[in-house]
Design a protein around this motif. Structure first.
Motif, PDB file in Angstrom:
ATOM      1  N   ARG A 108     -67.310  25.894 -39.790  1.00 48.00           N
ATOM      2  CA  ARG A 108     -67.549  25.869 -41.228  1.00 48.00           C
ATOM      3  C   ARG A 108     -66.467  26.603 -41.995  1.00 48.00           C
ATOM      4  NH1 ARG A 108     -72.468  29.178 -44.179  1.00 48.00           N
ATOM      5  NH2 ARG A 108     -71.884  28.689 -46.341  1.00 48.00           N
ATOM      6  N   THR A 109     -65.972  27.690 -41.440  1.00 43.55           N
ATOM      7  CA  THR A 109     -64.978  28.532 -42.101  1.00 43.55           C
ATOM      8  C   THR A 109     -63.666  28.509 -41.328  1.00 43.55           C
ATOM      9  OG1 THR A 109     -65.609  30.496 -40.828  1.00 43.55           O
ATOM     10  CG2 THR A 109     -66.840  30.053 -42.869  1.00 43.55           C
ATOM     11  N   SER A 110     -62.649  29.099 -41.930  1.00 39.94           N
ATOM     12  CA  SER A 110     -61.363  29.214 -41.239  1.00 39.94           C
ATOM     13  C   SER A 110     -61.505  30.037 -39.966  1.00 39.94           C
ATOM     14  CB  SER A 110     -60.320  29.859 -42.165  1.00 39.94           C
ATOM     15  OG  SER A 110     -60.059  29.044 -43.278  1.00 39.94           O
ATOM     16  N   LEU A 111     -62.324  31.087 -40.027  1.00 37.96           N
ATOM     17  CA  LEU A 111     -62.551  31.891 -38.833  1.00 37.96           C
ATOM     18  C   LEU A 111     -63.270  31.073 -37.769  1.00 37.96           C
ATOM     19  CD1 LEU A 111     -62.371  34.567 -37.355  1.00 37.96           C
ATOM     20  CD2 LEU A 111     -64.433  35.329 -38.545  1.00 37.96           C
ATOM     21  N   GLY A 112     -64.226  30.256 -38.187  1.00 32.48           N
ATOM     22  CA  GLY A 112     -64.919  29.395 -37.237  1.00 32.48           C
ATOM     23  C   GLY A 112     -63.975  28.403 -36.578  1.00 32.48           C
ATOM     24  N   LYS A 113     -63.018  27.872 -37.339  1.00 29.32           N
ATOM     25  CA  LYS A 113     -62.042  26.933 -36.779  1.00 29.32           C
ATOM     26  C   LYS A 113     -61.147  27.629 -35.758  1.00 29.32           C
ATOM     27  CE  LYS A 113     -61.964  24.009 -40.917  1.00 29.32           C
ATOM     28  NZ  LYS A 113     -61.177  23.548 -42.078  1.00 29.32           N
ATOM     29  N   MET A 114     -60.754  28.860 -36.063  1.00 26.66           N
ATOM     30  CA  MET A 114     -59.926  29.594 -35.103  1.00 26.66           C
ATOM     31  C   MET A 114     -60.727  29.914 -33.850  1.00 26.66           C
ATOM     32  SD  MET A 114     -57.807  33.187 -35.572  1.00 26.66           S
ATOM     33  CE  MET A 114     -59.254  34.252 -35.409  1.00 26.66           C
ATOM     34  N   MET A 115     -61.993  30.307 -34.013  1.00 27.60           N
ATOM     35  CA  MET A 115     -62.838  30.592 -32.858  1.00 27.60           C
ATOM     36  C   MET A 115     -63.014  29.352 -32.000  1.00 27.60           C
ATOM     37  SD  MET A 115     -65.673  32.993 -34.821  1.00 27.60           S
ATOM     38  CE  MET A 115     -66.784  33.118 -33.418  1.00 27.60           C
ATOM     39  N   SER A 116     -63.213  28.206 -32.652  1.00 28.00           N
ATOM     40  CA  SER A 116     -63.363  26.949 -31.909  1.00 28.00           C
ATOM     41  C   SER A 116     -62.093  26.621 -31.142  1.00 28.00           C
ATOM     42  CB  SER A 116     -63.716  25.823 -32.880  1.00 28.00           C
ATOM     43  OG  SER A 116     -63.867  24.596 -32.204  1.00 28.00           O
ATOM     44  N   PHE A 117     -60.942  26.845 -31.770  1.00 26.15           N
ATOM     45  CA  PHE A 117     -59.662  26.587 -31.114  1.00 26.15           C
ATOM     46  C   PHE A 117     -59.484  27.488 -29.891  1.00 26.15           C
ATOM     47  CE2 PHE A 117     -55.210  27.815 -30.536  1.00 26.15           C
ATOM     48  CZ  PHE A 117     -54.622  26.571 -30.288  1.00 26.15           C
ATOM     49  N   LEU A 118     -59.939  28.731 -30.020  1.00 28.92           N
ATOM     50  CA  LEU A 118     -59.778  29.693 -28.927  1.00 28.92           C
ATOM     51  C   LEU A 118     -60.883  29.590 -27.883  1.00 28.92           C
ATOM     52  CD1 LEU A 118     -58.659  32.838 -30.975  1.00 28.92           C
ATOM     53  CD2 LEU A 118     -57.219  31.285 -29.655  1.00 28.92           C
ATOM     54  N   GLY A 119     -61.890  28.762 -28.163  1.00 30.47           N
ATOM     55  CA  GLY A 119     -62.940  28.529 -27.179  1.00 30.47           C
ATOM     56  C   GLY A 119     -63.987  29.616 -27.093  1.00 30.47           C
TER      57      GLY A 119
END
Length: 380
Positions: A108-119
């Motif tokens: 949902r957020t930019s932080l969430g996108k980074m977390m998803s990218f990092l697994g």
């Protein structure tokens, strides 16, 4: 006051200490002496420059005991706002974890996108510095600062995924290094940033350059006097010098904060914290103009002249701090919540407390009229 006899004794003791430690200064001068011949002149380049800045926690605390609410806000030099959150040290981590993702699990957020990218799917897995507070233990407010830094990295990562209409230099507030990520997540993020930058050049021939500027550095603090004595960067033109890794390592208590990929390739430990190569840069054309520590993104070290030349063009018009990137100063101005804006947000605290008190709300009005620090009258 210190009496004259004691002053004389202190003067003699200080002189003895300096005499004993003179060898330290001589060693620092020997370490820094080769940098004089490595100094290079900066040639101005024309490139669009933007900067990202997160609000400073100390300047944006909405405090009203027993509450301590901190604002997490990230803006750029064009006054585009990427994040505005209110977080307190007692905010449940489970709530923050859920805030980053939609109900279907998508970011949902930019932080969430980074977390998803990092697994990872939780802040505790993203950073070893964010841990749930055990029952009965005091709450540590320091994790909010870590959360702010993670948000700033996440927004930088998201920004690199946007379209750019021209070659652009992104200047970060601070060096391109971090120790808040767990395990090997920071190198994974750096590699993702590198891939996104390369994709821009492959797809549209746009050069996206990345650097970070710090206001202070242990390297500069340690060697400032030695540099002055050896004439390093005492030029009548804008100049820079690359700082050798071994010089960096001597300045930091934890040498891994200065160990880049270049040191790892020489057989050292794997780089987990460093994303930039440090340069000491003087943007002014006078010998005593300020020197700034600048980190250039590791994959772009070969473009250091282009990056610093672009920063020079922006720093020439630096205000109110001379010879400091103007876009970074504008981002700071945009990020700061002061005066009327801050007063309004502080009032939100009182409104929130008043709403939670119910029938006792009128007691808060009387409380606000009380002098919180009557001892200050002694300065009136």
């Amino acid at each position: 006051m210190i009496d004259p006899t004691t002053q004389a004794q202190l003067k003699e003791a200080i002189a003895d200490c300096i005499g004993s430690d003179r060898g330290i200064l001589d060693a620092l001068r020997e370490e820094i002496r080769p940098l004089k011949s490595a100094t290079r002149q900066i040639q101005p380049r024309a490139t669009t420059s933007i900067s990202l800045v997160a609000t400073d926690g100390g300047n944006n605390q909405l405090q009203f005991d027993p509450f301590l609410i901190q604002l997490v806000r990230v803006v750029d030099s064009s006054n585009n706002e990427y994040c505005l959150e209110a977080v307190s040290p007692t905010t449940p981590l489970e709530k923050l974890d859920k805030f980053q993702f939609n109900s279907d699990g998508t970011p949902r957020t930019s932080l969430g996108k980074m977390m998803s990218f990092l697994g990872v799917d939780s802040l505790a897995k993203l950073s070893h510095m964010i841990r749930p507070t055990r029952k009965g233990e005091p709450v540590s407010p320091s994790w909010v600062q870590v959360y702010r830094e993670l948000v700033e990295w996440a927004i930088l990562f998201a920004l690199l995924d946007k379209d750019f209409g021209t070659d652009t230099l992104i200047i970060c507030d601070g060096l391109l290094r971090s120790k808040v990520f767990a395990q090997d997540l920071f190198p994974k993020l750096l590699n993702g940033m590198k891939n996104r930058i390369e994709a821009h050049y492959t797809n549209s021939r746009r050069q996206i350059l990345l650097a970070g500027v710090a206001k202070h550095s242990k390297v500069l603090s340690r060697y400032r006097l030695a540099m002055a004595l050896e004439g390093v960067l005492l030029t009548d033109y804008p100049a820079y010098v690359e700082v050798p890794r071994e010089v960096e390592e001597r300045a930091y208590v934890w040498s891994e904060f200065a160990r880049g990929d270049d040191r790892a390739s020489d057989g050292g430990e794997v780089n987990k914290f460093v994303g930039g190569k440090m340069f000491l840069v003087k943007f002014g054309n006078r010998k005593r103009d300020p020197i700034w520590p600048v980190d250039i993104f590791l994959p772009q070290i070969s473009s250091s002249q282009l990056i610093l030349g672009s920063m020079l063009t922006d720093a020439i018009n630096g205000f109110p701090v001379p010879h400091y990137p103007r876009c970074l100063q504008k981002a700071h101005e945009n990020a700061a919540l002061v005066d009327f804006d801050f007063d309004i947000l502080q009032d939100f605290i009182y409104e929130g407390v008043r709403g939670s008190l119910g029938a006792q709300a009128e007691l808060l009005d009387a409380f606000q009229l009380q002098d919180a620090d009557p001892a200050q009258r002694r300065y009136s």
